[in-house]
Design a protein around this motif. Structure first.
Motif, PDB file in Angstrom:
ATOM      1  N   GLY A  89       0.809  -1.216   0.000  1.00 16.43           N
ATOM      2  CA  GLY A  89       0.000   0.000   0.000  1.00 16.43           C
ATOM      3  C   GLY A  89       0.840   1.263   0.000  1.00 16.43           C
ATOM      4  N   ILE A  90       1.969   1.237   0.696  1.00 14.01           N
ATOM      5  CA  ILE A  90       2.878   2.382   0.694  1.00 14.01           C
ATOM      6  C   ILE A  90       3.400   2.637  -0.713  1.00 14.01           C
ATOM      7  N   PHE A  91       3.790   1.560  -1.394  1.00 16.51           N
ATOM      8  CA  PHE A  91       4.243   1.688  -2.781  1.00 16.51           C
ATOM      9  C   PHE A  91       3.157   2.284  -3.668  1.00 16.51           C
ATOM     10  N   ILE A  92       1.927   1.784  -3.536  1.00 17.82           N
ATOM     11  CA  ILE A  92       0.811   2.271  -4.355  1.00 17.82           C
ATOM     12  C   ILE A  92       0.572   3.755  -4.112  1.00 17.82           C
ATOM     13  N   LYS A  93       0.571   4.162  -2.858  1.00 19.77           N
ATOM     14  CA  LYS A  93       0.336   5.565  -2.522  1.00 19.77           C
ATOM     15  C   LYS A  93       1.445   6.455  -3.065  1.00 19.77           C
ATOM     16  N   GLU A  94       2.673   5.998  -2.954  1.00 15.09           N
ATOM     17  CA  GLU A  94       3.806   6.800  -3.433  1.00 15.09           C
ATOM     18  C   GLU A  94       3.752   7.006  -4.942  1.00 15.09           C
ATOM     19  N   GLN A  95       3.184   6.046  -5.662  1.00 14.01           N
ATOM     20  CA  GLN A  95       3.165   6.113  -7.122  1.00 14.01           C
ATOM     21  C   GLN A  95       2.008   6.944  -7.670  1.00 14.01           C
ATOM     22  N   GLN A  96       1.032   7.275  -6.831  1.00 15.49           N
ATOM     23  CA  GLN A  96      -0.187   7.903  -7.349  1.00 15.49           C
ATOM     24  C   GLN A  96       0.088   9.212  -8.076  1.00 15.49           C
ATOM     25  N   SER A  97       0.958  10.033  -7.548  1.00 17.71           N
ATOM     26  CA  SER A  97       1.248  11.330  -8.172  1.00 17.71           C
ATOM     27  C   SER A  97       2.112  11.201  -9.413  1.00 17.71           C
ATOM     28  N   LYS A  98       2.653   9.993  -9.654  1.00 19.77           N
ATOM     29  CA  LYS A  98       3.558   9.780 -10.780  1.00 19.77           C
ATOM     30  C   LYS A  98       2.862   9.197 -12.005  1.00 19.77           C
ATOM     31  N   ILE A  99       1.588   8.815 -11.842  1.00 20.58           N
ATOM     32  CA  ILE A  99       0.856   8.184 -12.951  1.00 20.58           C
ATOM     33  C   ILE A  99       0.627   9.203 -14.060  1.00 20.58           C
ATOM     34  N   LYS A 100       1.020   8.856 -15.267  1.00 14.90           N
ATOM     35  CA  LYS A 100       0.767   9.671 -16.451  1.00 14.90           C
ATOM     36  C   LYS A 100      -0.269   8.975 -17.324  1.00 14.90           C
ATOM     37  N   SER A 101      -0.959   9.729 -18.146  1.00  9.40           N
ATOM     38  CA  SER A 101      -2.033   9.168 -18.955  1.00  9.40           C
ATOM     39  C   SER A 101      -1.544   8.065 -19.876  1.00  9.40           C
ATOM     40  N   ASP A 102      -0.300   8.168 -20.356  1.00  5.95           N
ATOM     41  CA  ASP A 102       0.204   7.144 -21.269  1.00  5.95           C
ATOM     42  C   ASP A 102       0.609   5.865 -20.547  1.00  5.95           C
ATOM     43  N   ALA A 103       0.515   5.872 -19.193  1.00  3.11           N
ATOM     44  CA  ALA A 103       0.810   4.672 -18.409  1.00  3.11           C
ATOM     45  C   ALA A 103      -0.453   3.893 -18.068  1.00  3.11           C
ATOM     46  N   ILE A 104      -1.595   4.383 -18.539  1.00  3.99           N
ATOM     47  CA  ILE A 104      -2.874   3.739 -18.233  1.00  3.99           C
ATOM     48  C   ILE A 104      -3.299   2.878 -19.415  1.00  3.99           C
ATOM     49  N   GLU A 105      -3.481   1.601 -19.178  1.00  2.00           N
ATOM     50  CA  GLU A 105      -3.931   0.680 -20.207  1.00  2.00           C
ATOM     51  C   GLU A 105      -5.425   0.431 -20.053  1.00  2.00           C
ATOM     52  N   VAL A 106      -6.084   0.119 -21.164  1.00 10.02           N
ATOM     53  CA  VAL A 106      -7.513  -0.194 -21.152  1.00 10.02           C
ATOM     54  C   VAL A 106      -7.678  -1.697 -21.332  1.00 10.02           C
ATOM     55  N   LYS A 107      -8.185  -2.364 -20.279  1.00  7.84           N
ATOM     56  CA  LYS A 107      -8.411  -3.813 -20.352  1.00  7.84           C
ATOM     57  C   LYS A 107      -9.730  -4.128 -21.041  1.00  7.84           C
ATOM     58  N   GLY A 108     -10.698  -3.248 -20.867  1.00 10.47           N
ATOM     59  CA  GLY A 108     -12.028  -3.431 -21.435  1.00 10.47           C
ATOM     60  C   GLY A 108     -12.753  -2.112 -21.336  1.00 10.47           C
ATOM     61  N   ILE A 109     -14.038  -2.114 -21.627  1.00 11.02           N
ATOM     62  CA  ILE A 109     -14.815  -0.884 -21.558  1.00 11.02           C
ATOM     63  C   ILE A 109     -14.757  -0.328 -20.138  1.00 11.02           C
ATOM     64  N   HIS A 110     -14.202   0.870 -19.989  1.00  8.71           N
ATOM     65  CA  HIS A 110     -14.120   1.558 -18.700  1.00  8.71           C
ATOM     66  C   HIS A 110     -13.368   0.743 -17.654  1.00  8.71           C
ATOM     67  N   ASP A 111     -12.475  -0.132 -18.094  1.00  9.41           N
ATOM     68  CA  ASP A 111     -11.733  -1.012 -17.192  1.00  9.41           C
ATOM     69  C   ASP A 111     -10.248  -0.752 -17.398  1.00  9.41           C
ATOM     70  N   PHE A 112      -9.610  -0.157 -16.386  1.00 10.34           N
ATOM     71  CA  PHE A 112      -8.258   0.335 -16.555  1.00 10.34           C
ATOM     72  C   PHE A 112      -7.256  -0.431 -15.699  1.00 10.34           C
ATOM     73  N   VAL A 113      -6.000  -0.416 -16.134  1.00 10.72           N
ATOM     74  CA  VAL A 113      -4.912  -1.003 -15.370  1.00 10.72           C
ATOM     75  C   VAL A 113      -3.658  -0.169 -15.608  1.00 10.72           C
ATOM     76  N   THR A 114      -2.805  -0.099 -14.606  1.00  9.01           N
ATOM     77  CA  THR A 114      -1.555   0.642 -14.721  1.00  9.01           C
ATOM     78  C   THR A 114      -0.396  -0.267 -14.309  1.00  9.01           C
ATOM     79  N   TYR A 115       0.822   0.240 -14.521  1.00  7.34           N
ATOM     80  CA  TYR A 115       2.002  -0.504 -14.061  1.00  7.34           C
ATOM     81  C   TYR A 115       1.955  -0.677 -12.546  1.00  7.34           C
TER      82      TYR A 115
END
Length: 266
Positions: free
Chosen positions: A19-45
């Motif tokens: 959870g600490i890792f996830i929280k630390e990464q939140q401000s670093k997420i860029k739009s090009d790092a977001i993948e679309v798995k399905g309709i309105h279904d997203f995943v990131t690194y």
């Protein structure tokens, strides 16, 4: 013989660490790092890396267990023990800078959930219990479902369908009923957190369809351990893999279940 209490506390530590890792990464997420798995279904690194971290740590504490994990970073299943993992439940909230979002980890022994941990990261709240524990816990304190005894004194939680709209009309009819006849309806955006909130009495009841096992395995166990009841839309027990769930406190359960069944089963 596995010590489930000890295993649960080790799992808590893993959930918090990731959870600490996830929280630390939140401000670093860029739009090009977001993948679309399905309709309105997203995943990131972050989802994928978090799952890899969880799997690696869980292998160290229960080496012969298999995994049922959302991102598929580990697919081996074992005969007796299987971890059911959602590394980041509430990804859409997460990428938009909203809460809640959570790590959800459950341990299944044969067909029974025997341990559940949900770490809601943004509020630093760890919900957990294990088979044989007298209750469920939040950050070391005992929790229980609420004492409300009717829908008209209840706050209801749900999740909106984001890809499967087959039951949308019946779902909207149920939503209308609860909007009119309860304290209100909330849609936080994380099914795991919704169930944890039922377990600690913040919500009286929760229902949703088109869910996966990793969305509900830990949370449904916590609700039961906290004194609540859980079923599917037919009132049966196929809620882990059946893709639909009703969870509520004991006193409002029958009334709530009957309303959901009336609207959702056609």
């Amino acid at each position: 013989m596995i010590d489930l209490k000890e295993l649960c506390f080790k799992t808590n530590d893993i959930a918090r660490k990731v959870g600490i890792f996830i929280k630390e990464q939140q401000s670093k997420i860029k739009s090009d790092a977001i993948e679309v798995k399905g309709i309105h279904d997203f995943v990131t690194y972050v989802d994928k890396t978090a799952e890899e971290k969880i799997v690696a740590e869980l292998k160290l504490i229960l080496s012969d267990a298999g995994f049922i994990a959302e991102e598929g970073t580990e697919t081996h299943r074992a005969e007796r023990y299987n971890w059911i993992i959602d590394p980041l439940d509430g990804t859409t909230n997460y990428i938009h800078g909203l809460s809640p979002f959570a790590v959800s980890i459950a341990l299944q022994e044969y067909n029974e959930i025997v341990l559940g941990v949900i770490y809601e990261i943004s509020h630093d709240e760890c919900f957990y219990s294990w088979k044989g524990a007298p209750e469920a816990y939040l950050n070391g304190k005992t929790i229980s479902v609420s004492k409300a005894n009717s829908i008209d004194s209840s706050l209801i939680a749900t999740g909106f369908p984001y890809s499967n709209y087959d039951q949308l009309k019946t779902f909207m009819a149920s939503l209308e009923y609860f909007i009119i006849n309860s304290h209100g309806v909330r849609r936080p955006g994380s099914a795991a957190t919704d169930l944890a909130y039922v377990a600690c009495g913040r919500f009286e009841a929760f229902y949703e369809y088109s869910l996966q096992a990793w969305d509900v395995a830990a949370g449904s166990f916590l609700v039961s351990q906290a004194g609540g009841k859980v079923c599917d839309f037919k009132g049966d027990k196929n809620f882990i893999f059946g893709r639909e769930i009703i969870a509520s406190n004991t006193m409002v359960h029958d009334e709530f279940k009957n309303v959901v069944i009336q609207h959702m089963i056609k």
